[in-house]
Motif scaffolding. Sequence first.
Motif, PDB file in Angstrom:
ATOM      1  N   LEU A  62       0.868  -1.055   0.148  1.00 24.24           N
ATOM      2  CA  LEU A  62       0.157  -0.013   0.141  1.00 24.24           C
ATOM      3  C   LEU A  62       0.967   1.233   0.106  1.00 24.24           C
ATOM      4  O   LEU A  62       0.717   2.214  -0.787  1.00 24.24           O
ATOM      5  N   TYR A  63       1.988   1.272   0.617  1.00 23.51           N
ATOM      6  CA  TYR A  63       2.950   2.309   0.938  1.00 23.51           C
ATOM      7  C   TYR A  63       3.333   2.599  -0.715  1.00 23.51           C
ATOM      8  O   TYR A  63       3.274   3.835  -0.801  1.00 23.51           O
ATOM      9  N   ASN A  64       3.736   1.684  -1.281  1.00 23.51           N
ATOM     10  CA  ASN A  64       4.339   1.806  -2.491  1.00 23.51           C
ATOM     11  C   ASN A  64       3.494   2.500  -3.684  1.00 23.51           C
ATOM     12  O   ASN A  64       3.707   3.083  -4.273  1.00 23.51           O
ATOM     13  N   LYS A  65       1.962   2.090  -3.242  1.00 24.78           N
ATOM     14  CA  LYS A  65       1.220   2.510  -4.340  1.00 24.78           C
ATOM     15  C   LYS A  65       0.597   4.000  -4.045  1.00 24.78           C
ATOM     16  O   LYS A  65       0.149   4.803  -4.591  1.00 24.78           O
ATOM     17  N   PHE A  66       0.427   4.242  -2.718  1.00 23.33           N
ATOM     18  CA  PHE A  66      -0.513   5.210  -2.255  1.00 23.33           C
ATOM     19  C   PHE A  66       0.157   6.264  -1.410  1.00 23.33           C
ATOM     20  O   PHE A  66      -0.405   7.219  -1.136  1.00 23.33           O
ATOM     21  N   SER A  67       1.265   6.026  -1.036  1.00 32.10           N
ATOM     22  CA  SER A  67       1.860   7.197  -0.147  1.00 32.10           C
ATOM     23  C   SER A  67       3.014   7.755  -0.968  1.00 32.10           C
ATOM     24  O   SER A  67       3.786   7.220  -1.774  1.00 32.10           O
ATOM     25  N   PRO A  68       3.161   9.249  -0.956  1.00 27.97           N
ATOM     26  CA  PRO A  68       2.428   9.958   0.077  1.00 27.97           C
ATOM     27  C   PRO A  68       0.875  10.309  -0.325  1.00 27.97           C
ATOM     28  O   PRO A  68       0.896  10.372  -1.616  1.00 27.97           O
ATOM     29  N   GLY A  69       0.196  10.339   0.427  1.00 27.37           N
ATOM     30  CA  GLY A  69      -1.209  10.513   0.095  1.00 27.37           C
ATOM     31  C   GLY A  69      -2.398  10.452   1.310  1.00 27.37           C
ATOM     32  O   GLY A  69      -1.723  10.254   2.255  1.00 27.37           O
ATOM     33  N   PRO A  70      -3.590  10.169   0.900  1.00 27.99           N
ATOM     34  CA  PRO A  70      -4.714  10.364   1.934  1.00 27.99           C
ATOM     35  C   PRO A  70      -4.961   9.003   2.427  1.00 27.99           C
ATOM     36  O   PRO A  70      -6.139   8.515   2.664  1.00 27.99           O
ATOM     37  N   ILE A  71      -3.944   8.326   3.015  1.00 27.01           N
ATOM     38  CA  ILE A  71      -4.161   7.116   3.808  1.00 27.01           C
ATOM     39  C   ILE A  71      -3.270   6.858   5.053  1.00 27.01           C
ATOM     40  O   ILE A  71      -2.147   7.359   4.981  1.00 27.01           O
ATOM     41  N   THR A  72      -3.876   6.491   5.917  1.00 27.25           N
ATOM     42  CA  THR A  72      -3.087   6.433   7.480  1.00 27.25           C
ATOM     43  C   THR A  72      -3.103   4.862   7.586  1.00 27.25           C
ATOM     44  O   THR A  72      -4.295   4.146   7.618  1.00 27.25           O
ATOM     45  N   TYR A  73      -2.105   4.422   8.045  1.00 20.51           N
ATOM     46  CA  TYR A  73      -1.755   2.915   8.331  1.00 20.51           C
ATOM     47  C   TYR A  73      -1.612   2.863   9.774  1.00 20.51           C
ATOM     48  O   TYR A  73      -0.936   3.523  10.512  1.00 20.51           O
ATOM     49  N   VAL A  74      -2.264   1.854  10.501  1.00 22.06           N
ATOM     50  CA  VAL A  74      -2.253   1.633  11.969  1.00 22.06           C
ATOM     51  C   VAL A  74      -1.328   0.316  12.049  1.00 22.06           C
ATOM     52  O   VAL A  74      -1.418  -0.822  11.444  1.00 22.06           O
ATOM     53  N   LEU A  75      -0.098   0.487  12.695  1.00 19.76           N
ATOM     54  CA  LEU A  75       0.841  -0.464  12.874  1.00 19.76           C
ATOM     55  C   LEU A  75       1.304  -0.691  14.196  1.00 19.76           C
ATOM     56  O   LEU A  75       0.891  -0.094  15.096  1.00 19.76           O
ATOM     57  N   GLN A  76       2.218  -1.966  14.256  1.00 19.67           N
ATOM     58  CA  GLN A  76       2.509  -2.301  15.655  1.00 19.67           C
ATOM     59  C   GLN A  76       3.733  -1.119  15.986  1.00 19.67           C
ATOM     60  O   GLN A  76       4.788  -1.249  15.276  1.00 19.67           O
ATOM     61  N   LEU A  77       3.716  -0.549  17.142  1.00 23.21           N
ATOM     62  CA  LEU A  77       4.645   0.316  17.677  1.00 23.21           C
ATOM     63  C   LEU A  77       5.843  -0.568  18.451  1.00 23.21           C
ATOM     64  O   LEU A  77       5.932  -1.376  19.019  1.00 23.21           O
ATOM     65  N   LYS A  78       7.013  -0.267  17.843  1.00 22.18           N
ATOM     66  CA  LYS A  78       8.323  -0.920  18.517  1.00 22.18           C
ATOM     67  C   LYS A  78       8.479  -0.436  19.971  1.00 22.18           C
ATOM     68  O   LYS A  78       8.169   0.482  20.250  1.00 22.18           O
ATOM     69  N   LYS A  79       9.045  -1.300  20.875  1.00 24.32           N
ATOM     70  CA  LYS A  79       9.223  -0.993  22.129  1.00 24.32           C
ATOM     71  C   LYS A  79      10.195   0.019  22.365  1.00 24.32           C
ATOM     72  O   LYS A  79      10.092   1.106  23.200  1.00 24.32           O
ATOM     73  N   LYS A  80      11.178   0.165  21.396  1.00 21.16           N
ATOM     74  CA  LYS A  80      12.427   1.185  21.636  1.00 21.16           C
ATOM     75  C   LYS A  80      12.090   2.501  20.985  1.00 21.16           C
ATOM     76  O   LYS A  80      12.657   3.574  20.864  1.00 21.16           O
ATOM     77  N   SER A  81      10.691   2.596  20.337  1.00 23.15           N
ATOM     78  CA  SER A  81      10.295   3.700  19.517  1.00 23.15           C
ATOM     79  C   SER A  81      10.717   5.004  20.425  1.00 23.15           C
ATOM     80  O   SER A  81      10.302   4.874  21.851  1.00 23.15           O
ATOM     81  N   LYS A  82      10.901   6.070  19.887  1.00 25.26           N
ATOM     82  CA  LYS A  82      11.039   7.444  20.444  1.00 25.26           C
ATOM     83  C   LYS A  82       9.630   8.230  20.799  1.00 25.26           C
ATOM     84  O   LYS A  82       9.583   9.299  21.167  1.00 25.26           O
ATOM     85  N   ILE A  83       8.565   7.426  20.240  1.00 23.68           N
ATOM     86  CA  ILE A  83       7.301   8.366  20.186  1.00 23.68           C
ATOM     87  C   ILE A  83       6.875   8.641  21.526  1.00 23.68           C
ATOM     88  O   ILE A  83       6.880   7.514  22.413  1.00 23.68           O
ATOM     89  N   SER A  84       6.205   9.752  21.717  1.00 28.02           N
ATOM     90  CA  SER A  84       5.995  10.065  23.294  1.00 28.02           C
ATOM     91  C   SER A  84       4.794   9.029  23.455  1.00 28.02           C
ATOM     92  O   SER A  84       3.790   8.895  22.872  1.00 28.02           O
ATOM     93  N   LYS A  85       4.658   8.671  24.661  1.00 32.17           N
ATOM     94  CA  LYS A  85       3.669   7.540  25.199  1.00 32.17           C
ATOM     95  C   LYS A  85       2.160   8.418  25.153  1.00 32.17           C
ATOM     96  O   LYS A  85       1.185   7.661  24.971  1.00 32.17           O
ATOM     97  N   PHE A  86       2.263   9.729  24.989  1.00 35.34           N
ATOM     98  CA  PHE A  86       0.784  10.207  25.281  1.00 35.34           C
ATOM     99  C   PHE A  86       0.428  10.318  23.719  1.00 35.34           C
ATOM    100  O   PHE A  86      -0.928  10.581  23.625  1.00 35.34           O
ATOM    101  N   VAL A  87       1.150  10.070  22.792  1.00 37.44           N
ATOM    102  CA  VAL A  87       0.526   9.953  21.355  1.00 37.44           C
ATOM    103  C   VAL A  87      -0.459   8.936  21.278  1.00 37.44           C
ATOM    104  O   VAL A  87      -1.813   9.322  20.582  1.00 37.44           O
ATOM    105  N   SER A  88      -0.441   7.913  21.540  1.00 40.38           N
ATOM    106  CA  SER A  88      -1.203   6.810  21.372  1.00 40.38           C
ATOM    107  C   SER A  88      -1.905   6.087  22.674  1.00 40.38           C
ATOM    108  O   SER A  88      -2.014   4.938  22.767  1.00 40.38           O
ATOM    109  N   ASN A  89      -1.804   7.038  23.733  1.00 43.31           N
ATOM    110  CA  ASN A  89      -2.419   6.557  25.090  1.00 43.31           C
ATOM    111  C   ASN A  89      -1.851   5.155  25.489  1.00 43.31           C
ATOM    112  O   ASN A  89      -2.630   4.293  25.684  1.00 43.31           O
TER     113      ASN A  89
END
Length: 317
Positions: free
Chosen positions: A79-106
Amino acid sequence: MKSIQSNIKKAKKYLDNNHCIAVPTETVYGLAGNAYSDSAVKKIFKLKKRPMNNPLIVHYHNINKLKEDCYINDNFLKLYNKFSPGPITYVLQLKKKSKISKFVSNKQKSLAVRFPKHPLFKKLLKNLKYPLAAPSANISNKLSSVQASDVIEEFGSKLKYILNGGKSQIGLESTIINLIKKPTILRFGGLDYLKIEKILKKKIFIKTNPNKKIAPGQSFLHYSPGIPLRVNIKKPKKNEAFILIKKRKNTLKNYYYLSKKSNLKQSAKNLYSLLRKIKKDGYNMIAVEKIPNEGIGKTINDRLSRASKYKTKWRAC
Ligand code: TXA
Ligand code: MG
């Protein structure tokens, strides 16, 4: 050209200092902040008056940076190769070591990610060392913003900066697909899910109205202009604004056309601005004629049908 550079520079400065700014996207405007910073992410929730249990979408410039934060899989790559960049949002599994703030996804183990196409936003993301968390730039449960003046209407002087990129081309939010297990559509949006099925070569699940709400964008109050709205109407009541897609012989004062030539893409682009205008014109009831349920028309109908539940006791969480 010079002013584009200096505006990007200004935007970057605010973001580097963990402030929130509004950014243009091809779907709707976003209220953006550094997704790695707890304080920036908390500011987004506060400004938007959004409950902290409603997760945010994180916007990336490309796949390389994403791989540091999320696990990707074959369906995502197709899907990424066909449609991104563009109007599609993917829900994926977060890595434990990710730096994303814990408040982003509750504190959930999933993350919604998107690769926006708007050239200004892309340029901005390219200049940053972090991805941007950005929900739609509106107060919770109000209509999304599709231009800078809408953002001002929503936040006034509370917002430090708007990166003005003109009117959003699509005008409705992105399509959300959960790819962690079996591909499942969570929100209809700017990309027709039939195109997604074609690429994945299989039927995908649709859970835009589950019993247990996963994405609050699935709730009814979400896309309401804040006044009663009726759909599939042939003849409006006396005091109702009437939203039309097909040209009528006689145009009355309360007639509002979504598009001059019955064009669905144009209608999507105009929908939220028209709802804002009708309210400003003083109407307190809206009737909408039947909109063809094809292509982006499905998303228009999804938003209108949610807005039409305005009078029910439903509360968005
Ligand atoms: O077009 C768009 O998607 C715009 C632009 C700014 O990118 N953004 C947008 O964000 O519409 P927002 O926050 O208004 O809507 C995102 C929806 C919400 O209903 C949220 O609950 C859902 O996505 N969501 C976010 N993270 C999720 C996750 N991990 N799992 C399921 N749903 C999620
Ligand atoms: Mg929203």
